[in-house]
Write a protein that holds these residues in place. Structure first.
Motif, PDB file in Angstrom:
ATOM      1  N   THR A   1       0.774  -1.142  -0.147  1.00 62.91           N
ATOM      2  CA  THR A   1       0.154  -0.153  -0.035  1.00 62.91           C
ATOM      3  C   THR A   1       0.819   1.426   0.109  1.00 62.91           C
TER       4      THR A   1
ATOM      5  N   SER B   1       1.895   1.832  -3.584  1.00 65.01           N
ATOM      6  CA  SER B   1       1.014   2.126  -4.474  1.00 65.01           C
ATOM      7  C   SER B   1       0.408   3.821  -4.200  1.00 65.01           C
TER       8      SER B   1
ATOM      9  N   ALA C   1       0.968   6.810  -7.071  1.00 61.17           N
ATOM     10  CA  ALA C   1      -0.289   7.163  -7.504  1.00 61.17           C
ATOM     11  C   ALA C   1      -0.194   8.828  -7.033  1.00 61.17           C
TER      12      ALA C   1
END
Length: 272
Positions: free
Chosen positions: A41, A44, A48
Motif C-alpha cells: 500500500t 501504491s 499514485a
C-alpha cells in the motif's frame, strides 16, 4: 585463510551495523503502512501521488541539465588550464582538488551573498537606480538550483579531464598544428577523442551526485522545487509519513545504485 577471515570480520561487521542494518530498516518500513501489517500500500500510494511524479521529474531534469552544464563548462575550463599557458595555471589545477572537499551548501551561501534578494548584486542595483528591489531573483527558482549545482559539481568533471590531458602526447598537437589545423579542429579531432572516457566517467559521477543533492536545494530556498531527497525530508519531518518517506528513499537508492554501477563500469573502461 582463517586469519584473513578474522581480519575481514570487523570491517564487515561495522558495515552491516552502521549501513546495511539501517538500510534494511528503511526497506522494511516501506512495506508497513500506518494501518499496520505488511503490504504494498505505501508504494501504491506514493506512486499514485502527483507529488512523487513531480519530484521524480524535477530530480531527473535537474540532474541531467546540471550534468550537461558541468560537462560543457568543465571541458572548456580544462582546455584553458591544460593547453593555454598563463601564470598560476598549476595553482588553479591544484585548487580544483581542494574545491572537491568543499561542502555544497558553502557554494550556495556564496551565491546567495552575491545574487540573493539582499545580495551584493541587487544591493548595487538598488543603490544605483533607487529601485525598491533588484533584478536578480532567480536563485529561488529551478534556474538558481541549476546554477548552484553546475558551479559546485563542475570540478568533479575537471579532475579526470585534467588527468587525461596530462597524459596526452603533445607531439600529436604539434603535428596537427604544423599541418595547418586550427585550434577548433585540433580540439575536435585530437583532444576530444582522448577526453571522451574522462568525460563519461566524470559525467556519470556528477549525475549520481546531482540526483542525491539535498543541501543545494534546501539552502537556495527554491519555491516549488521538490526533488526526491527533499520529498523524503518533507514526508518524514513535516508530514510524519514515515512509510511514504521510506518508499521515496528506496526509489532514490535504487536509482543511485544503478547509476553508480554505470559509473564504475565507465570509470574502469576509462582507467579513471
Amino acid at each position: 585463510m582463517n586469519r584473513r577471515l578474522l581480519w575481514a570480520l570487523p570491517p564487515v561487521a561495522l558495515l552491516a551495523l552502521f549501513f546495511l542494518y539501517p538500510l534494511a530498516l528503511v526497506v522494511q518500513q516501506s512495506f508497513q503502512p500506518d494501518s499496520g501489517g505488511t503490504s504494498l500500500t505505501p508504494y501504491s500510494d506514493v506512486f499514485a501521488s502527483e507529488a512523487f511524479r513531480n519530484a521524480l521529474w524535477t530530480t531527473v531534469w535537474l540532474a541531467v541539465a546540471s550534468t550537461i552544464g558541468c560537462l560543457v563548462l568543465g571541458f572548456l575550463l580544462s582546455l584553458v588550464i591544460a593547453f593555454v599557458p598563463f601564470p598560476g595555471a598549476k595553482a588553479v589545477a591544484r585548487f580544483i582538488d581542494v574545491f572537491l572537499s568543499f561542502p555544497s551548501f558553502l557554494i550556495t551561501l556564496a551565491l546567495l551573498f552575491i545574487y540573493g534578494s539582499v545580495g551584493m548584486a541587487n544591493g548595487a542595483w538598488t543603490d544605483l537606480t533607487g529601485a525598491s528591489s533588484g533584478p536578480f531573483q532567480f536563485l529561488t527558482t529551478p534556474w538558481g538550483v541549476l546554477l548552484a549545482e553546475v558551479t559546485y559539481f563542475t570540478p568533479f568533471v575537471m579532475r579526470p579531464l585534467l588527468a587525461a590531458f596530462s597524459q596526452l602526447d603533445t607531439a600529436q598537437l604539434e603535428a596537427a598544428g604544423s599541418l595547418g589545423a586550427r585550434a577548433p579542429r585540433i580540439v575536435r579531432q585530437v583532444i576530444l577523442p582522448e577526453a571522451l572516457p574522462a568525460l563519461a566517467a566524470g559525467g556519470s559521477l556528477v549525475l549520481v551526485l546531482c540526483l542525491n543533492e539535498f543541501g543545494i536545494v534546501l539552502f537556495t530556498g527554491a519555491k516549488g522545487v521538490t526533488t526526491l531527497p527533499m520529498l523524503v525530508y518533507s514526508k518524514a519531518i513535516l508530514e510524519s509519513d514515515y512509510p511514504g518517506a521510506c518508499v521515496v528513499a528506496v526509489v532514490n537508492v535504487l536509482i543511485s545504485v544503478g547509476l553508480y554501477g554505470l559509473y564504475r563500469v565507465v570509470s574502469r573502461r576509462a582507467g579513471a
